[in-house]
Design an enzyme around this catalytic site. Sequence first.
Site, short mmCIF file in Angstrom:
data_model
loop_
_atom_site.label_atom_id
_atom_site.label_comp_id
_atom_site.label_asym_id
_atom_site.label_seq_id
_atom_site.Cartn_x
_atom_site.Cartn_y
_atom_site.Cartn_z
N HIS A 134 43.01 16.83 37.02
CA HIS A 134 44.16 16.20 36.34
C HIS A 134 45.45 16.88 36.72
O HIS A 134 45.45 17.91 37.39
CB HIS A 134 43.94 16.15 34.82
CG HIS A 134 43.89 17.48 34.12
ND1 HIS A 134 42.86 18.39 34.31
CD2 HIS A 134 44.73 18.07 33.23
CE1 HIS A 134 43.07 19.45 33.55
NE2 HIS A 134 44.21 19.30 32.89
N HIS B 46 37.54 28.56 32.10
CA HIS B 46 38.75 28.10 31.40
C HIS B 46 38.72 28.50 29.93
O HIS B 46 38.86 27.66 29.03
CB HIS B 46 38.88 26.58 31.55
CG HIS B 46 40.24 26.00 31.24
ND1 HIS B 46 40.76 25.93 29.97
CD2 HIS B 46 41.19 25.45 32.03
CE1 HIS B 46 41.94 25.36 29.99
NE2 HIS B 46 42.24 25.06 31.24
N HIS C 177 41.48 19.28 23.84
CA HIS C 177 40.32 19.95 24.42
C HIS C 177 39.18 19.79 23.40
O HIS C 177 39.44 19.59 22.21
CB HIS C 177 40.57 21.45 24.59
CG HIS C 177 41.59 21.78 25.63
ND1 HIS C 177 41.28 21.93 26.97
CD2 HIS C 177 42.92 21.98 25.55
CE1 HIS C 177 42.36 22.22 27.65
NE2 HIS C 177 43.39 22.26 26.81
N ASP D 28 39.37 19.98 32.09
CA ASP D 28 39.69 19.93 30.67
C ASP D 28 39.21 18.58 30.15
O ASP D 28 39.43 17.55 30.79
CB ASP D 28 41.19 20.05 30.44
CG ASP D 28 41.72 21.41 30.85
OD1 ASP D 28 40.91 22.32 31.08
OD2 ASP D 28 42.96 21.56 30.94
N HIS E 190 45.78 23.21 36.83
CA HIS E 190 44.68 22.63 37.61
C HIS E 190 45.12 22.11 38.97
O HIS E 190 44.29 21.92 39.86
CB HIS E 190 44.03 21.49 36.82
CG HIS E 190 43.40 21.98 35.56
ND1 HIS E 190 42.05 22.21 35.44
CD2 HIS E 190 43.96 22.37 34.38
CE1 HIS E 190 41.79 22.70 34.23
NE2 HIS E 190 42.94 22.80 33.57
ZN LIG Z 1 44.80 20.23 31.06
ZN LIG Z 2 43.65 23.49 31.70
#
Ligand SMILES: [Zn+2]
Ligand SMILES: [Zn+2]
Lengths: 142, 471
Positions: free
Chosen positions: B66, B421, B399, B177, B71
């Site tokens: 994304h 992460h 998330h 994510d 990222h």
């Molecule tokens: Zn993200």
């Molecule tokens: Zn992230």
Amino acid sequence: MASSVFYKFRSQREESRITFNGTGISVFDLKREIILANNLGKANDFDLYVYDAATNQEFPDDAQIIQRSSSIVVKRLPSAKPGRGKAAMYIANANNNNNNNNNSAAPEPSARPASSQNGPSSSYYKGVMSKRFDGKEDPAPA
Amino acid sequence: MADVPTLSVTMLGAGQEVGRSCCVLQYRGKTVVCDTGVHPAYSGIASLPFVDELDWSTVDAVLITHFHLDHAAALIYITEKTNFRDGKGKVYMSHPTKALYKFMMQDFLRMSSSGSDALFSPIDMAMCLSFITPVSAHQLITISPGLTFTPYHAGHVLGACMFLIDIAGLRILYTGDYSREEDRHLIKAELPPVRPDVLIVESTYGVQSLEGREDKEARFTSLVHSIIRRGGHVLLPSFALGRAQELLLILDEYWKKHPDLHTVPIYYASSLARKCMAVYQTYIHTMNSNIRSRFAKRDNPFVFKHISSMSQPKGWEKKIAEGPPCVVLASPGFMQVGASRELFELWAPDSRNGLIITGYSVEGTPARDILTEPEDFVTLKGNTIPRKISVDYISFSAHVDYSQNAEFIDLVKAQHIVLVHGEATAMSRLRAALTAKYKDSDDEVKIHTPRNLETLNLTFRSERVAKAIGT
Ligand SMILES: [Zn+2]
Ligand SMILES: [Zn+2]
């Protein structure tokens, strides 16, 4: 007369140079100049390793002198303990005495970073609150 | 067996940290890199993943989940500054991600070009963008013989995907994510229809539980309303893209229902977001049914009725700060500098005002520090000012929380689970919770939490009863 050592991060295609006076530069001074030139001073998560570009031999000793016109390769690797990277040590007092913390003493008082015209002080004294971002608008996070 | 093929998993970033996601998968001579992010607490080369240990010309594909900087922002450095192009590597991301990525990177470049440590030039950016192959969800993409992947919707932000990667029959699911709760505009993450051998999964929230969407929205809107009622200003530090759109949808609807608020302005001054609105409108079909049905009725939810998003003249922060009560969404979300920081400093000394942190705050940023509610605060100019403004934290960061993550992990049923992460402590708590959960299970489940550059070597027998060598 200004001398140069050429360096690149292992991942990079192109070389950059560090200029200094004299016939050689200590590994310590070289690391410091690379840290300053790339504004790495406030990151505490990595250590810098220096290798001979031709032989891939590491220069483990900060006191060792690298002859001018050499090509070297640099790697940025995680510090052994998270948050205990040594970058700050190399630039401590960089504005005052060049040879501070340096047990080797370079042959000549050393080096201004060639690539950082406005001098190192612009970049590494800022604390957490004054990060690089100047944005009216900031791109996104996690 | 002597020559059992080994899958090696190496985190160049996001190993026991949040930021600079970069995961290298190597199996049977193939190399796939998932995400190439930067670390938000650093700039320039220091913000990159540990890219020096990989020969980038050997990479077959880079897959970007994304558009978030942690990222995607290191991609241009990878394609233009390393030897990546000497090899046959390709770069993939979803269509909306590619469309938004361009604007994100223009903005990133504009902000970093003032420093000496810009990672790339506008030309590098153009070269990289033209090199990206856009893909659609559920499309099976063949990178090279024996190497394929399929993207699945991940929720989180527009365009976010997880990737199911197949290397010579070995299957790896990399989530990036993801969120498992449908919000106001996105669908929740899908469960891929195939059981992978390895699951590489985010662990941002560790074992925390987040409140449900309705409770969270109600708490948020009533808090905003009460700050307005007491005559205060509401500051919502937020990034221009992603969760901001969700907050705007919530506020716009709440304002509609409360005529007494119609005289109270909501300001959202973001040229980046304005440019990206067209992308949001283009990809309405990838959003959830709520958005699609409103759009079908010619009610474009992204045309907000109660939000003024016109560009503001220089110095608008001060003017707004001195004016009557209002709500301001201002970037950056971490308040290092910029509009959100300036407004915060102007409003901090007055207890009628309210600050609401609406996203995950990365360690080492002011948005994180302020959550401890310190009595004083040091301004950018170095003055100490009292902090009387109220501070609240309501996370809309999309998330998974513990129960959603644990449920998803259960459904995926991989033999190897690699946690990425997440900060070290959050991750180790999650690991402990999952270990306890699978202690008595019949399937042997291995849970890994590699640090950066700590390579994980996994071997698989032909019937894929997995066994871990290495850590
Ligand atoms: Zn993200
Ligand atoms: Zn992230």
